[in-house]
Design an enzyme around this catalytic site. Sequence first.
Site, short mmCIF file in Angstrom:
data_model
loop_
_atom_site.label_atom_id
_atom_site.label_comp_id
_atom_site.label_asym_id
_atom_site.label_seq_id
_atom_site.Cartn_x
_atom_site.Cartn_y
_atom_site.Cartn_z
N SER A 97 -0.53 -18.85 -61.35
CA SER A 97 -1.10 -18.48 -60.05
C SER A 97 -0.57 -19.41 -58.97
CB SER A 97 -2.63 -18.59 -60.11
OG SER A 97 -3.19 -18.52 -58.81
N TYR A 146 -10.48 -22.62 -62.43
CA TYR A 146 -9.36 -21.69 -62.43
C TYR A 146 -8.07 -22.42 -62.06
CZ TYR A 146 -6.56 -17.53 -61.38
OH TYR A 146 -5.58 -16.58 -61.36
#
Length: 254
Positions: free
Chosen positions: A144, A157
């Site tokens: 990401s 995350y």
Amino acid sequence: MTRGLEGKVAVITGAGAGMGRAHARLMAERGAKVAVQDIRPDAAAETVRLIRADGGEADFLAGDVADKAHILELVRMAESRFGRIDILVNNAGVPGELGTTETTTEAGFDRTYAVNVKGMVFATQAVVPGMKARRSGKIVNISSRWAQVGSDFGIDYCGTKAAVLGLTKAWAKELAPWRICVNAVAPGGVWTDMALQERGTPEEIREVEKSVPLGRWAQPRELAFAVAFLASPEADFITGQVIAANGGATIVGF
């Protein structure tokens, strides 16, 4: 003219919807046989149905990617059904609690790492022996932009997706002698159901899109093009790299 992945077998985790489904469908279009994994049986079955409707070959196994026994069963299924595994796309992931350091819970932290990191580690571990035996293979990990620029929320995350980049580089060095290439794709915003759940409404997403240099989020298929490239023979001399397919979001630190 070859479609690029003819004769290859791909295992794709988290392929019941969104980016995972896009990866599975594009690879099937390009000639690969696809083993679909997802925690939701109906979603995994629908991805297989779509691939078969387009003339492709696919099967699925539903389960939790954080369960090592399920991963081993998935690999056995793929090898039994299609003969071998040439490509692994570690796509399965959860967004975590999207909280701050002080609001992160132990249960949420453990679950985010179990899916986003543990699942990836043991899926990779399970396919490597076969790839070593054939002295070839492609592993593509989904990270990401948050792994590269961070965020002021979602620390669990961010941590998991940064771990993905570390694993990618470590595996690239470890597995290079067997001609196994390991790379990562770092998406930014992508128009998926998960993104809508996180952001709330399309209008809120469109507001966030203004911060992206290219002025919009990606469609899932656009990410699939990057993944399919890294899985193809065209990327045989690329390993340990990260493609930041996010419309320039990492340029501005978004």
